[in-house]
Design an enzyme around this catalytic site. Structure first.
Site, PDB file in Angstrom:
ATOM      1  N   ARG A   1     -11.595  -2.565   4.821  1.00  0.00           N
ATOM      2  CA  ARG A   1     -10.879  -2.889   3.578  1.00  0.00           C
ATOM      3  C   ARG A   1     -10.594  -1.541   2.920  1.00  0.00           C
ATOM      4  O   ARG A   1     -11.529  -0.818   2.546  1.00  0.00           O
ATOM      5  CB  ARG A   1     -11.761  -3.768   2.674  1.00  0.00           C
TER       6      ARG A   1
ATOM      7  N   ASP B   1     -19.310  -2.975   0.356  1.00  0.00           N
ATOM      8  CA  ASP B   1     -18.562  -2.138  -0.593  1.00  0.00           C
ATOM      9  C   ASP B   1     -18.899  -0.680  -0.309  1.00  0.00           C
ATOM     10  O   ASP B   1     -19.974  -0.369   0.201  1.00  0.00           O
ATOM     11  CB  ASP B   1     -19.002  -2.414  -2.039  1.00  0.00           C
TER      12      ASP B   1
HETATM   13  P1  FDA Z   1      -3.601   2.205  -9.023  1.00  0.00           P
HETATM   14  O1  FDA Z   1      -4.818   2.728  -9.693  1.00  0.00           O
HETATM   15  O2  FDA Z   1      -2.543   3.165  -8.594  1.00  0.00           O
HETATM   16  O3  FDA Z   1      -2.973   1.088  -9.942  1.00  0.00           O
HETATM   17  C1  FDA Z   1      -1.720   0.499  -9.646  1.00  0.00           C
HETATM   18  C2  FDA Z   1      -1.393  -0.466 -10.771  1.00  0.00           C
HETATM   19  O4  FDA Z   1      -2.282  -1.582 -10.701  1.00  0.00           O
HETATM   20  C3  FDA Z   1      -1.590   0.114 -12.181  1.00  0.00           C
HETATM   21  O5  FDA Z   1      -0.462   0.779 -12.623  1.00  0.00           O
HETATM   22  C4  FDA Z   1      -1.871  -1.133 -12.975  1.00  0.00           C
HETATM   23  O6  FDA Z   1      -0.673  -1.804 -13.294  1.00  0.00           O
HETATM   24  C5  FDA Z   1      -2.655  -1.998 -12.005  1.00  0.00           C
HETATM   25  N1  FDA Z   1      -4.119  -1.825 -12.154  1.00  0.00           N
HETATM   26  C6  FDA Z   1      -4.947  -1.116 -11.353  1.00  0.00           C
HETATM   27  N2  FDA Z   1      -6.216  -1.199 -11.785  1.00  0.00           N
HETATM   28  C7  FDA Z   1      -6.168  -1.967 -12.910  1.00  0.00           C
HETATM   29  C8  FDA Z   1      -7.148  -2.405 -13.826  1.00  0.00           C
HETATM   30  N3  FDA Z   1      -8.442  -2.091 -13.691  1.00  0.00           N
HETATM   31  N4  FDA Z   1      -6.749  -3.180 -14.858  1.00  0.00           N
HETATM   32  C9  FDA Z   1      -5.447  -3.532 -15.015  1.00  0.00           C
HETATM   33  N5  FDA Z   1      -4.480  -3.139 -14.173  1.00  0.00           N
HETATM   34  C10 FDA Z   1      -4.826  -2.366 -13.140  1.00  0.00           C
HETATM   35  N6  FDA Z   1     -13.477   0.897  -5.109  1.00  0.00           N
HETATM   36  C11 FDA Z   1     -14.522   1.549  -4.518  1.00  0.00           C
HETATM   37  O7  FDA Z   1     -14.704   2.745  -4.747  1.00  0.00           O
HETATM   38  N7  FDA Z   1     -15.370   0.843  -3.680  1.00  0.00           N
HETATM   39  C12 FDA Z   1     -15.168  -0.468  -3.368  1.00  0.00           C
HETATM   40  O8  FDA Z   1     -15.941  -1.053  -2.594  1.00  0.00           O
HETATM   41  C13 FDA Z   1     -14.041  -1.133  -3.955  1.00  0.00           C
HETATM   42  N8  FDA Z   1     -13.778  -2.445  -3.666  1.00  0.00           N
HETATM   43  C14 FDA Z   1     -12.583  -2.997  -4.090  1.00  0.00           C
HETATM   44  C15 FDA Z   1     -12.208  -4.255  -3.622  1.00  0.00           C
HETATM   45  C16 FDA Z   1     -10.982  -4.786  -3.991  1.00  0.00           C
HETATM   46  C17 FDA Z   1     -10.580  -6.132  -3.480  1.00  0.00           C
HETATM   47  C18 FDA Z   1     -10.101  -4.042  -4.841  1.00  0.00           C
HETATM   48  C19 FDA Z   1      -8.749  -4.574  -5.228  1.00  0.00           C
HETATM   49  C20 FDA Z   1     -10.491  -2.814  -5.314  1.00  0.00           C
HETATM   50  C21 FDA Z   1     -11.723  -2.274  -4.958  1.00  0.00           C
HETATM   51  N9  FDA Z   1     -12.114  -1.018  -5.431  1.00  0.00           N
HETATM   52  C22 FDA Z   1     -13.213  -0.408  -4.846  1.00  0.00           C
HETATM   53  C23 FDA Z   1     -11.383  -0.347  -6.551  1.00  0.00           C
HETATM   54  C24 FDA Z   1     -10.336   0.638  -6.050  1.00  0.00           C
HETATM   55  O9  FDA Z   1     -10.939   1.766  -5.500  1.00  0.00           O
HETATM   56  C25 FDA Z   1      -9.396   1.099  -7.186  1.00  0.00           C
HETATM   57  O10 FDA Z   1     -10.168   1.778  -8.152  1.00  0.00           O
HETATM   58  C26 FDA Z   1      -8.629  -0.013  -7.872  1.00  0.00           C
HETATM   59  O11 FDA Z   1      -8.207  -0.966  -6.958  1.00  0.00           O
HETATM   60  C27 FDA Z   1      -7.385   0.563  -8.628  1.00  0.00           C
HETATM   61  O12 FDA Z   1      -6.506   1.163  -7.735  1.00  0.00           O
HETATM   62  P2  FDA Z   1      -5.126   0.489  -7.226  1.00  0.00           P
HETATM   63  O13 FDA Z   1      -5.086   0.649  -5.749  1.00  0.00           O
HETATM   64  O14 FDA Z   1      -5.001  -0.886  -7.718  1.00  0.00           O
HETATM   65  O15 FDA Z   1      -3.960   1.415  -7.706  1.00  0.00           O
END
Ligand code: FDA
Length: 309
Positions: A182, A132
């Site tokens: 990732r 991570d």
């Molecule tokens: P965005 O924030 O634009 O959200 C898009 C849509 O997704 C939102 O409108 C909502 O509908 C939905 N959504 C997103 N987050 C949600 C939540 N918490 N609850 C409900 N709905 C939600 N970060 C990091 O700094 N270090 C790491 O090692 C990791 N590892 C990691 C692994 C995996 C498999 C994932 C999916 C995510 C991470 N993250 C992470 C977290 C990442 O940085 C980020 O904060 C979240 O994925 C939210 O961003 P999105 O890309 O989903 O898009």
């Protein structure tokens, strides 16, 4: 950054809250939305259900920034026993961990030694481990760590964040080691000196980095995972993959347990690679606050649980 998000990220680092909040019944109920339970058995049951729909998982045992090497050794043992268990049960479950969980704040060399034990076990089980990525103060040394460990082990991937200005350069500087990346947007509170502030810029950079990685999947046979719940982004990545003639199964989307579950099913049914990250463990407070901060609307869900007794 919104005030709500700032407050939640502040809470994620608050020791007083960390010790009290998880003991409250209503938060335990609310956290179930994102975590099937505190034990690996809970995570394995959830995996069995996801696998029925062709969705494998990644496990993370929650806990970060430990303060003694004994804890680092205990956490290492946990992953080693877990890898044996996954292997014995013949389940498609990879693992992902934070280096601070195994001593990164205390000693680079000791962390390297402990991570090597995990990577060894991962290799002997024909499995895969992701590192991570934590806040920006860790990025230099995490990349240094990744480059070093990648010399010895092929089955190790690294998470990188599109909100950081530096990420494209970081990937370019890893070209010679064939990294497995990732890609995420980034979950920490970062200053403007290192990170894009607006969602638009973070998204644009996510797509720019994704396009770069998709080209590497095509030309160099890299493995890359696009970890996002942003369905507009998913569509852009699908289109870019199709444009370059990439097989759908080589486009891997990683999402978190409990978020966009129906989209996960649709993507898997459509032939894309989908992997769901399941977190479990007792130390879920900072991680849970970051999930709330990603979508402050989630706070209303916590409040509903407070009111529904
Ligand atoms: P965005 O924030 O634009 O959200 C898009 C849509 O997704 C939102 O409108 C909502 O509908 C939905 N959504 C997103 N987050 C949600 C939540 N918490 N609850 C409900 N709905 C939600 N970060 C990091 O700094 N270090 C790491 O090692 C990791 N590892 C990691 C692994 C995996 C498999 C994932 C999916 C995510 C991470 N993250 C992470 C977290 C990442 O940085 C980020 O904060 C979240 O994925 C939210 O961003 P999105 O890309 O989903 O898009």
């Amino acid at each position: 950054m919104s005030l709500g998000r700032n407050i939640l990220l502040w809470c994620s680092r608050n020791e007083w809250l960390k010790n009290r909040f998880p003991k409250m019944k209503f938060t335990r109920r609310a956290v179930k939305k994102f975590m099937p339970g505190e034990t690996w058995e809970d995570a394995i049951s959830a995996t069995r259900k996801l696998l029925e729909n062709n969705i494998p998982t990644t496990f993370t045992h929650l806990g970060e920034n430990i303060t003694t090497l004994e804890e680092a050794e205990e956490n290492t043992k946990h992953y080693i026993v877990l890898l044996d268990k996954i292997n014995n049960e013949n389940l498609d479950i990879e693992i992902s961990l934070k280096l601070t969980q195994i001593g990164f704040d205390l000693s680079f060399d000791k962390t390297f030694e402990l991570f090597s034990q995990i990577a060894d076990k991962t290799k002997s089980c024909n499995n895969f481990v992701f590192i991570d990525i934590e806040d920006s103060s860790y990025v230099d040394k995490t990349i240094e760590f990744y480059k070093k460990i990648k010399k010895n082990y092929d089955n190790v991937g690294l998470c990188l964040q599109s909100y950081l200005y530096r990420t494209m350069k970081d990937i370019e500087q890893m070209m010679d080691i064939n990294p497995t990346i990732r890609l995420v947007k980034g979950a920490y509170k970062e200053p403007e000196t290192v990170a894009f502030k607006s969602k638009k810029q973070v998204d644009e950079n996510f797509f720019k980095l994704s396009s770069f990685l998709i080209n590497k999947i095509k030309d160099k046979n890299w493995r890359a995972a696009f970890a996002t719940h942003d369905m507009n982004m998913v569509k852009l990545i699908e289109d870019e993959g199709a444009r370059l003639g990439i097989d759908k199964s080589n486009l891997e989307f990683h999402m978190l347990y409990g978020i966009k579950s129906s989209e996960q099913l649709k993507l898997a049914a459509d032939g894309y690679g989908v992997r769901v990250l399941i977190s479990y463990g007792e130390s879920w407070f900072p991680w849970y606050m970051r999930r709330l901060a990603e979508r402050p609307a989630n706070v209303s869900f916590v409040l509903k649980n407070l009111l529904s007794r």
